[in-house]
Structures are given as C-alpha cells and as structure tokens.
Design a protein around this motif. Structure first.
Motif, PDB file in Angstrom:
ATOM      1  N   PHE A 234      54.007  46.235  36.137  1.00 59.87           N
ATOM      2  CA  PHE A 234      52.813  45.452  35.808  1.00 59.87           C
ATOM      3  C   PHE A 234      51.539  46.153  36.264  1.00 59.87           C
ATOM      4  O   PHE A 234      50.527  46.147  35.554  1.00 59.87           O
ATOM      5  N   TYR A 235      51.607  46.744  37.462  1.00 59.85           N
ATOM      6  CA  TYR A 235      50.440  47.457  37.996  1.00 59.85           C
ATOM      7  C   TYR A 235      50.718  48.957  37.960  1.00 59.85           C
ATOM      8  O   TYR A 235      51.783  49.390  38.387  1.00 59.85           O
ATOM      9  N   PRO A 236      49.840  49.784  37.420  1.00 62.37           N
ATOM     10  CA  PRO A 236      48.483  49.440  36.975  1.00 62.37           C
ATOM     11  C   PRO A 236      48.359  49.205  35.480  1.00 62.37           C
ATOM     12  O   PRO A 236      47.271  48.855  35.009  1.00 62.37           O
ATOM     13  N   TYR A 237      49.420  49.367  34.700  1.00 58.32           N
ATOM     14  CA  TYR A 237      49.286  49.390  33.244  1.00 58.32           C
ATOM     15  C   TYR A 237      48.803  48.055  32.680  1.00 58.32           C
ATOM     16  O   TYR A 237      47.733  47.973  32.057  1.00 58.32           O
ATOM     17  N   LEU A 238      49.572  47.005  32.870  1.00 62.43           N
ATOM     18  CA  LEU A 238      49.201  45.704  32.321  1.00 62.43           C
ATOM     19  C   LEU A 238      48.023  45.095  33.067  1.00 62.43           C
ATOM     20  O   LEU A 238      47.234  44.335  32.490  1.00 62.43           O
ATOM     21  N   TYR A 239      47.892  45.426  34.349  1.00 59.39           N
ATOM     22  CA  TYR A 239      46.749  44.934  35.123  1.00 59.39           C
ATOM     23  C   TYR A 239      45.443  45.453  34.539  1.00 59.39           C
ATOM     24  O   TYR A 239      44.485  44.692  34.331  1.00 59.39           O
ATOM     25  N   VAL A 240      45.399  46.734  34.251  1.00 59.10           N
ATOM     26  CA  VAL A 240      44.193  47.330  33.680  1.00 59.10           C
ATOM     27  C   VAL A 240      43.948  46.792  32.268  1.00 59.10           C
ATOM     28  O   VAL A 240      42.810  46.514  31.874  1.00 59.10           O
ATOM     29  N   LYS A 241      45.014  46.615  31.497  1.00 60.91           N
ATOM     30  CA  LYS A 241      44.863  46.071  30.145  1.00 60.91           C
ATOM     31  C   LYS A 241      44.269  44.663  30.182  1.00 60.91           C
ATOM     32  O   LYS A 241      43.339  44.349  29.414  1.00 60.91           O
ATOM     33  N   ASP A 242      44.775  43.817  31.062  1.00 60.49           N
ATOM     34  CA  ASP A 242      44.237  42.463  31.181  1.00 60.49           C
ATOM     35  C   ASP A 242      42.808  42.477  31.712  1.00 60.49           C
ATOM     36  O   ASP A 242      41.982  41.650  31.305  1.00 60.49           O
ATOM     37  N   LEU A 243      42.504  43.403  32.613  1.00 58.50           N
ATOM     38  CA  LEU A 243      41.149  43.504  33.155  1.00 58.50           C
ATOM     39  C   LEU A 243      40.157  43.896  32.066  1.00 58.50           C
ATOM     40  O   LEU A 243      39.062  43.330  31.983  1.00 58.50           O
ATOM     41  N   VAL A 244      40.535  44.838  31.229  1.00 60.29           N
ATOM     42  CA  VAL A 244      39.661  45.234  30.110  1.00 60.29           C
ATOM     43  C   VAL A 244      39.457  44.063  29.155  1.00 60.29           C
ATOM     44  O   VAL A 244      38.343  43.819  28.681  1.00 60.29           O
ATOM     45  N   GLY A 245      40.528  43.314  28.883  1.00 58.98           N
ATOM     46  CA  GLY A 245      40.392  42.138  28.025  1.00 58.98           C
ATOM     47  C   GLY A 245      39.491  41.077  28.626  1.00 58.98           C
ATOM     48  O   GLY A 245      38.695  40.449  27.920  1.00 58.98           O
ATOM     49  N   ARG A 246      39.591  40.870  29.941  1.00 60.71           N
ATOM     50  CA  ARG A 246      38.736  39.900  30.617  1.00 60.71           C
ATOM     51  C   ARG A 246      37.267  40.313  30.550  1.00 60.71           C
ATOM     52  O   ARG A 246      36.387  39.484  30.282  1.00 60.71           O
ATOM     53  N   VAL A 247      36.973  41.581  30.782  1.00 59.64           N
ATOM     54  CA  VAL A 247      35.586  42.057  30.726  1.00 59.64           C
ATOM     55  C   VAL A 247      35.038  41.946  29.302  1.00 59.64           C
ATOM     56  O   VAL A 247      33.903  41.500  29.085  1.00 59.64           O
ATOM     57  N   ALA A 248      35.852  42.325  28.319  1.00 58.30           N
ATOM     58  CA  ALA A 248      35.401  42.258  26.925  1.00 58.30           C
ATOM     59  C   ALA A 248      35.130  40.815  26.502  1.00 58.30           C
ATOM     60  O   ALA A 248      34.118  40.528  25.838  1.00 58.30           O
ATOM     61  N   SER A 249      36.003  39.891  26.888  1.00 58.25           N
ATOM     62  CA  SER A 249      35.787  38.488  26.536  1.00 58.25           C
ATOM     63  C   SER A 249      34.565  37.919  27.250  1.00 58.25           C
ATOM     64  O   SER A 249      33.850  37.082  26.688  1.00 58.25           O
ATOM     65  N   SER A 250      34.288  38.371  28.487  1.00 62.13           N
ATOM     66  CA  SER A 250      33.091  37.911  29.202  1.00 62.13           C
ATOM     67  C   SER A 250      31.822  38.407  28.519  1.00 62.13           C
ATOM     68  O   SER A 250      30.840  37.664  28.398  1.00 62.13           O
ATOM     69  N   ILE A 251      31.836  39.651  28.068  1.00 62.46           N
ATOM     70  CA  ILE A 251      30.677  40.195  27.353  1.00 62.46           C
ATOM     71  C   ILE A 251      30.435  39.408  26.069  1.00 62.46           C
ATOM     72  O   ILE A 251      29.294  39.163  25.667  1.00 62.46           O
ATOM     73  N   PHE A 252      31.502  38.995  25.417  1.00 62.47           N
ATOM     74  CA  PHE A 252      31.381  38.208  24.187  1.00 62.47           C
ATOM     75  C   PHE A 252      30.991  36.766  24.481  1.00 62.47           C
ATOM     76  O   PHE A 252      30.336  36.104  23.670  1.00 62.47           O
ATOM     77  N   PHE A 253      31.372  36.254  25.658  1.00 65.04           N
ATOM     78  CA  PHE A 253      31.186  34.840  25.983  1.00 65.04           C
ATOM     79  C   PHE A 253      29.774  34.497  26.437  1.00 65.04           C
ATOM     80  O   PHE A 253      29.180  33.524  25.978  1.00 65.04           O
ATOM     81  N   PHE A 254      29.209  35.283  27.346  1.00 67.20           N
ATOM     82  CA  PHE A 254      27.943  34.900  27.966  1.00 67.20           C
ATOM     83  C   PHE A 254      26.762  34.820  26.998  1.00 67.20           C
ATOM     84  O   PHE A 254      25.902  33.947  27.163  1.00 67.20           O
ATOM     85  N   PRO A 255      26.649  35.676  25.976  1.00 69.75           N
ATOM     86  CA  PRO A 255      25.550  35.463  25.017  1.00 69.75           C
ATOM     87  C   PRO A 255      25.608  34.105  24.329  1.00 69.75           C
ATOM     88  O   PRO A 255      24.564  33.496  24.065  1.00 69.75           O
ATOM     89  N   PHE A 256      26.819  33.615  24.057  1.00 69.07           N
ATOM     90  CA  PHE A 256      26.927  32.288  23.454  1.00 69.07           C
ATOM     91  C   PHE A 256      26.480  31.211  24.437  1.00 69.07           C
ATOM     92  O   PHE A 256      25.801  30.257  24.058  1.00 69.07           O
ATOM     93  N   GLY A 257      26.872  31.338  25.690  1.00 67.69           N
ATOM     94  CA  GLY A 257      26.520  30.323  26.670  1.00 67.69           C
ATOM     95  C   GLY A 257      25.032  30.237  26.946  1.00 67.69           C
ATOM     96  O   GLY A 257      24.497  29.147  27.160  1.00 67.69           O
ATOM     97  N   TYR A 258      24.338  31.386  26.913  1.00 68.68           N
ATOM     98  CA  TYR A 258      22.927  31.409  27.277  1.00 68.68           C
ATOM     99  C   TYR A 258      21.992  31.342  26.070  1.00 68.68           C
ATOM    100  O   TYR A 258      20.936  30.694  26.133  1.00 68.68           O
ATOM    101  N   PHE A 259      22.338  31.999  24.975  1.00 63.28           N
ATOM    102  CA  PHE A 259      21.395  32.146  23.867  1.00 63.28           C
ATOM    103  C   PHE A 259      21.818  31.402  22.600  1.00 63.28           C
ATOM    104  O   PHE A 259      20.958  31.064  21.783  1.00 63.28           O
ATOM    105  N   MET A 260      23.102  31.171  22.385  1.00 60.05           N
ATOM    106  CA  MET A 260      23.576  30.478  21.180  1.00 60.05           C
ATOM    107  C   MET A 260      24.592  29.413  21.570  1.00 60.05           C
ATOM    108  O   MET A 260      25.748  29.464  21.141  1.00 60.05           O
ATOM    109  N   PRO A 261      24.218  28.448  22.390  1.00 61.38           N
ATOM    110  CA  PRO A 261      25.208  27.517  22.960  1.00 61.38           C
ATOM    111  C   PRO A 261      25.857  26.588  21.954  1.00 61.38           C
ATOM    112  O   PRO A 261      26.923  26.051  22.225  1.00 61.38           O
ATOM    113  N   LEU A 262      25.229  26.363  20.790  1.00 60.22           N
ATOM    114  CA  LEU A 262      25.788  25.419  19.827  1.00 60.22           C
ATOM    115  C   LEU A 262      26.503  26.106  18.672  1.00 60.22           C
ATOM    116  O   LEU A 262      26.977  25.439  17.764  1.00 60.22           O
TER     117      LEU A 262
END
Length: 208
Positions: A147-175
């Motif tokens: 699991f570490y480091p292969y899947l750990y790094v894969k999940d971490l990249v997915g988490r960062v990418a989803s956060s980058i996609f998420f926060f603009p909606f929360g702050y600038f396009m909430p609806l």
C-alpha cells in the motif's frame, strides 16, 4: 458557530460552511458514481465480490437518503396511493415544511453517518477478504504490491486534485452543483435558496 434546526434560525448563518457542506456532498456523490462505474467496468460484481457489492448498494442508498433528505423521502411517500397525505403530514410533522421537519431530518442526517461508517468498514473488510479487482483480472498473491508508497501516493494525488477542483466551487460558484441550470445560474434568476422557510412561502425545491 452551530446549526439550529429552526425555520427562523437555520438559514441565517454559516454561509461558508453551508456551501462547503453542500458542494462537498455533491463532489462526494460524483466520486461515488465514478467508483460504481469503475466496478461495473472491471466486473467487480461477480464472484467472489457479491458481498462487497451488496454492502456498496446499501452505502449508496444511505448516501441518497442523506443527500436529498426531506425532498426525496416526502416525494416517495407522496407516490403511495390512498394514504399519501397522511404519511407526508406525519413525515413533515405538519402540513408543510416547518421546525418539526427540520428537527426530524436533521436528527436523521446526523444519525445516518454512524450507520454509514459501519457499513463502510464492512465494505472494506469484505474487500480485504477477497482482494481488489483490476483491469488485468490478476488475483495471484505474487502480483500484489504494498500500500505504501504506491497506493498512498496515488490516493494523495487524487485528494489534492479533488481539492483543487472543489474549492473554486465553494468560494466562487457555490450554487453551480445545486441542481440548477447553468443559464439560470449565470443570469441570477434562481433566488429561492435565499428565502427563509415559513408556513406559506418556502423554497420551491422542497415542495417539488
């Protein structure tokens, strides 16, 4: 800052938490759909993953109940012939969405995550028991990786990418993810969300 399930207090505070919570639920549901499509594509519904699939269906139904809440449950009850009005009135605690409705569904919304966590742990336990599927269909013990480091790094990249996609909606396009057409969003026509709920005038989506 806290949420009060009352018609006079529920919609007057915590706009940032409200939008983050709503958009986070929408994003999470999108990720779950992608997870389901992946399972279908890799034929993860076949033996020996039936138990994992059944638990996944239960988790998905719990998510739908939590995501739509009063609207979907009341709509389902409204489809029952003869006793529909009695059941909807009993669910709402009155003849319209009021403080009793908010209290009941807030309690349900708060208690369901505990069931959700339990079924998720069973889902992971079943996955750990039978192993995960893959595009190659390989299930040999020799083909597994740590699991570490292969899947750990894969999940971490997915988490960062989803956060980058998420926060603009929360702050600038909430609806944008609230089920409204983009044209109405851009033209600022849809304003029901900013109206306080009361006995005679409430958001139209609650009574759709």
């Amino acid at each position: 800052m806290h949420y009060t399930p009352h018609v006079d207090l529920a919609f007057n505070r915590g706009w940032l938490l409200c939008y983050m919570h709503g958009n986070g639920a929408s994003m999470f549901l999108i990720m779950v759909h992608l997870h389901i499509y992946r399972g279908l594509y890799h034929a993860s519904y076949r033996n020996p993953w039936e138990f994992v699939r059944y638990l996944g269906v239960v988790i998905f139904l719990l998510m739908i109940v939590r995501f739509w809440g009063a609207r979907v449950i009341a709509s389902l009850a409204n489809a029952i012939p003869v006793v529909r009005d009695t059941i909807v009135t009993w669910l709402w605690g009155g003849f319209s969405v009021d403080t009793a409705t908010l209290n009941r569904f807030f309690s349900l919304h708060h208690l369901l995550p505990f069931i959700f966590v339990g079924t998720s742990l069973l889902h992971l336990a079943g996955l750990h028991q039978y192993g995960s599927n893959n595009p190659l269909g390989a299930h040999s013990e020799m083909d597994k990786i740590s699991f570490y480091p292969y899947l750990y790094v894969k999940d971490l990249v997915g988490r960062v990418a989803s956060s980058i996609f998420f926060f603009p909606f929360g702050y600038f396009m909430p609806l944008m993810l609230s089920g409204i057409p983009i044209i109405e969003y851009l033209s600022k026509i849809w304003v029901d969300r900013y109206k306080s709920t009361n006995l005679t005038n409430g958001p139209s989506l609650l009574f759709a």
